[in-house]
Write an enzyme that holds these catalytic residues in place. Sequence first.
Site, short mmCIF file in Angstrom:
data_model
loop_
_atom_site.label_atom_id
_atom_site.label_comp_id
_atom_site.label_asym_id
_atom_site.label_seq_id
_atom_site.Cartn_x
_atom_site.Cartn_y
_atom_site.Cartn_z
N MET A 87 0.83 -1.20 0.00
CA MET A 87 0.00 0.00 0.00
C MET A 87 0.87 1.26 0.00
O MET A 87 0.59 2.21 -0.73
CB MET A 87 -0.93 -0.01 1.20
N ASP A 113 10.72 3.96 6.09
CA ASP A 113 10.44 2.65 6.68
C ASP A 113 11.59 2.30 7.61
O ASP A 113 12.55 3.07 7.75
CB ASP A 113 10.24 1.58 5.60
N LYS A 156 0.95 2.46 15.01
CA LYS A 156 0.45 3.61 14.25
C LYS A 156 0.52 4.89 15.08
O LYS A 156 0.91 5.95 14.59
CB LYS A 156 -0.99 3.34 13.78
N HIS A 177 -8.33 6.23 3.31
CA HIS A 177 -8.22 4.79 3.11
C HIS A 177 -8.30 4.44 1.63
O HIS A 177 -9.37 4.48 1.01
CB HIS A 177 -9.34 4.07 3.88
N ASN A 198 -15.44 -1.88 4.44
CA ASN A 198 -15.03 -3.10 5.14
C ASN A 198 -16.05 -3.54 6.18
O ASN A 198 -16.19 -4.73 6.44
CB ASN A 198 -13.65 -2.90 5.78
#
Length: 709
Positions: A327, A346, A410, A453, A503
């Site tokens: 993603m 990252d 997060k 999202h 979702n």
Amino acid sequence: MKHIQIQKNDWLIRVTFDYQDQAINKLSAELMKELFDVIKDIETAPQKVVSFESAKKDIFIAGAAIEELQKIDSIEMAKEKAQQGLKIFKALELLPQTTVAIIDGACVGGGCELALACNFRLATDNPKTKIGLPEVKLGIIPGWGGTQRLPRLVGLPEALAMILPGKLLPAAKAYRIKLVDKVISSIQLEQQIDQFLEGLRKTRFQESLLSRREPKSIAQKTMAVAMDSHLARLYILKKAHQNVMKTTKGLYPAPLAVLEVYRKKCNFEEGIQRELSAFSNLASTDVCKNLISLFFLNEQVKKEQRERYPQPETLPSSGAVLGAGVMGGGIAWLMSSKGLSVRIKDINWESIQLGYQQAADYFNQLKKRRRIKQAGIDTAINRIGAALDYTGFNHAQIAIEAVIEVMQVKKQVLKEAEAVLPESSLLCTNTSALSVTEMASVLTRPSQFCGMHFFNPVNRMPLVEIVRGEQTSEETIAKAVAISKAWGKVPIVVNDCPGFLVNRILLPYLNEAAYLLQEGADIEKVDSAITTFGMPMGPFQLADEVGIDVGYKVAAILEAGFGERMAVATILEHIHGSLKLSGKKGGRGFYHYKNKEVEVNQLLYQAACVASSKDFSDQDIIDRLMLVMVNEAAHCIDEGIVENAGQLDLAMIMGTGFPAWRGGLCCWADSIGCKEVVQRLDKLQQQVGIRYQVSPYLQKCADEQRSFY
């Protein structure tokens, strides 16, 4: 004339479309009547050249008046409307003057058919110039001669490549296939148009334009003769049919009707009659009505968003992505493809390399489709920078977090990022289910934080859920909506809850498929029933594609949030916890993936929690899986998670591939009737349990004989 302006000199008539009180030109019945009167007047005029132009910015003609198409309720009415257009365009084609369509902007549907009826077509290099026949997207086919005039210009293969998917071409591509005769620059536009029109007075100039349409070399002439043969035609149509069946599974009748029009080689007038018959048979069908309603729904949502969320003065030119997985790499690709400079962060270089690879894969897909050249890819990739720290984040005007779906991780990442971002930056999370409000609790600027999202794969899925936390400001939502649109996405604003909107509705569907398996259902039969219903893939196939590990985590979040009616099926816990199956990415899930071979994972039938084989009818399967989604959709509307049923339906179509020809999930429920839906749910609750307990909103709709719309 109300909608058409006429200017004349001694050799030229300029016909300019300017539909009053509208931002676009459309071929309504009123305008078409005016056009016919103009054409009849021109027939005896002494001028030698007639141009058809537009007074609207970035629009030539956007097509027929779709609201009039929506009112067609019979084959006879459709035939009458089509015949009127055919009559007018035939008169245009037979004008004694040299006619030219000057296309600066959208030239779509009936507008394209009008241009095809002219002798010549001039297009500008305006990025808004798009030419095509997208009628199949409304469940019909071109009905004013488009199926016959287009292949005469560009050949049958190119015509099919445009009409079957409803593809719109930029001016450069239209020129390459000889759909337009010349492309001019938008710089000094009026001067270049005048020069082209002046040229049309000369026979030699017209001959030079016409000569370009003819094959030049012996090889080109030989190919042209071969392509016009009976065998070549059969082969072209066969391959086109295979492609249509692959992409639509035969559930959309319009592309098949296009092929049927071309099935028999015939002269122009016979072809027109075949087109007329096909158009008339399609225009009053439920599929057509649903697709037209979906078109208006999309326009309505855009209007609502324009009114509620005004466009900010500036859009980001730089961005950052936290997390470089599938993603994260996809979001970085999207930013760089839209011209933003991007920083990726990252925790190790291996992960960052995966992010770069994801972006490169998406660019290479565009290259294969000839949408970008290698030089463009190199430039875009060079806009992506990476680091193991927050270097460069102090310039990012938007940052999107896409790290692992663990709340504490997060929170930490978002808190760190906020500390280094400019105070005016927009900070977003790409979480698929976790609470946006809870994440915001660790931030010093929670009003500038929201969910954004994206759906996987980022390069293909159009939907973005813009998730409003309890402290998110309206300005932040407006920015996120505007950015999503600028990036070519369809934003739907939703409120915070476990799973948000898509979702929250989709996971009960996947979970219920697992319950069917527990009760003895056949995996392939369940998937087959659902694809026959119209979904792009069955629930077990989808679970494998998404990743069983990912699906299980979201399902667990929903169970924690909503309790027993979202209880995760035991077989899912077994597959995830004991068998450690992850789906397609791991080679095994509900199916076993061996190279290109795919077969059901028979091991699952041997699980202790799976009952012996039981035969479920297709209707049983559809009711179990679709009605649980309808019920959850009603909960979402009742709780204000989404503003209305229209936005919900658009989200389900754009985010899950719910069949557009059914109009959307709520539209499909309305076709059954809320009273009938409630009766079926009551029956399922008695048979299966609390998962089918009717939502208060749906019960109220049934009691008051109302619908979702």
